[in-house]
Design an enzyme around this catalytic site. Sequence first.
Site, short mmCIF file in Angstrom:
data_model
loop_
_atom_site.label_atom_id
_atom_site.label_comp_id
_atom_site.label_asym_id
_atom_site.label_seq_id
_atom_site.Cartn_x
_atom_site.Cartn_y
_atom_site.Cartn_z
N ASP A 17 0.85 -1.19 0.00
CA ASP A 17 0.00 0.00 0.00
C ASP A 17 0.89 1.24 0.00
O ASP A 17 0.93 2.01 0.95
CB ASP A 17 -0.89 -0.03 1.24
CG ASP A 17 -2.06 0.93 1.14
OD1 ASP A 17 -2.25 1.52 0.07
OD2 ASP A 17 -2.78 1.09 2.14
N GLU A 96 -6.35 4.60 -9.81
CA GLU A 96 -7.68 5.03 -9.41
C GLU A 96 -8.29 6.06 -10.36
O GLU A 96 -7.64 7.01 -10.79
CB GLU A 96 -7.62 5.62 -7.99
CG GLU A 96 -8.97 5.84 -7.37
CD GLU A 96 -8.92 5.71 -5.86
OE1 GLU A 96 -9.79 6.30 -5.20
OE2 GLU A 96 -8.03 5.01 -5.35
N LYS A 132 -9.25 1.23 -10.51
CA LYS A 132 -9.77 1.34 -9.14
C LYS A 132 -10.90 2.36 -9.10
O LYS A 132 -10.74 3.51 -9.53
CB LYS A 132 -8.62 1.76 -8.23
CG LYS A 132 -8.80 1.46 -6.76
CD LYS A 132 -7.48 1.73 -6.05
CE LYS A 132 -7.53 1.40 -4.58
NZ LYS A 132 -6.27 1.75 -3.91
N THR A 156 -12.85 -0.11 -4.45
CA THR A 156 -12.27 0.33 -3.18
C THR A 156 -13.34 0.98 -2.30
O THR A 156 -14.48 1.18 -2.72
CB THR A 156 -11.11 1.30 -3.45
OG1 THR A 156 -10.43 1.57 -2.23
CG2 THR A 156 -11.59 2.61 -4.07
N PHE A 178 -12.09 -1.99 3.81
CA PHE A 178 -11.19 -1.14 4.59
C PHE A 178 -11.30 -1.47 6.08
O PHE A 178 -12.09 -0.90 6.81
CB PHE A 178 -11.51 0.33 4.34
CG PHE A 178 -10.81 0.90 3.13
CD1 PHE A 178 -10.69 0.17 1.97
CD2 PHE A 178 -10.29 2.18 3.17
CE1 PHE A 178 -10.05 0.69 0.85
CE2 PHE A 178 -9.64 2.72 2.06
CZ PHE A 178 -9.51 1.96 0.90
#
Length: 321
Positions: A17, A96, A132, A156, A178
């Site tokens: 990450d 993303e 994403k 996400t 998450f």
Amino acid sequence: MKSKLAQLRTMTKVVADTGDLEAIRELKPYDCTTNPSIVLKAVSAPSSRPIFDEALSWGAKQSGTKEAINNAVADRLAVSIGVSLAAEVPGRVSTEVDADLSFDIERSLERARRIITDYEHRGVDRGRILIKLAATWEGIKAAEILQNEGTDCNLTLVFSLAQAIACADANVFLISPFVGRIMDWHAKATGKTYLPQEDPGVLSVRSIYDYYKSNGIDTIVMGASFRNVGEIEALAGCDRLTIAPPLLQELEVSQGQLERQLSPESVRAVAPISMDEARFRWALNDDAMATEKLADGIRLFAKDLTALRSMVASNLALVEA
């Protein structure tokens, strides 16, 4: 005895990450995942200055409004960071779609297709990239179209089973629940400190994993947003886990037996649930945590995207001066 990170790699694909190339080279993850916050941090690092300078030089040659050029340079930076990351990992790089497009299907599709085209022009096959998108209803519908076009997606900001079910129905490649942000909300709401096995974020991922595996769903579950190694250890065996470098390094130096916690053979059977737009929106509305954290996550990513564009604008003005 092998480190806990080495043991984790035997049961879970480990994803980094971060956009820090040095950390990627040191920790050797399978995949990399990015977002506007990671890209902003990466291009602020001295090691990424050549990437930043190249994007500015490219932008100075473009025509159009200042806003359009600034945005195009920010887009180029995201792909440039992704190209660098793709050279360092054997698996995928997530890139993303702009957070401020999270409720716009058509513009999300336009941006996603441009990302893929940019990668392919730079010699990175679409099979190495995950698009994403935020797991709003619109983001999920955009992902469904992209999947049908042969572009794999990472959904996400997943905070609820309803989001996960809608993603599975859309045949998305991967979702990112998450963990830490779910725990943060509950800790604030209750004032309680959670042990890993009772952590609401951990339990959320386990419930999604059970639903997927017991119903033969191929969508990959990738736990994200960890606050401590205890959460990671409690999800050992999950398909993938995306972990920040400090926690990866902590696992690297940690000894002791790491027990597998999740496996397809030991899931709890969960009956399939039919999910349409009305049911999705009601389930999300009925879950205060998921509603608040999804909205908050989109706002935070949009804020960092705005900061990235502002950085580009100020530096591009210097180049053009």
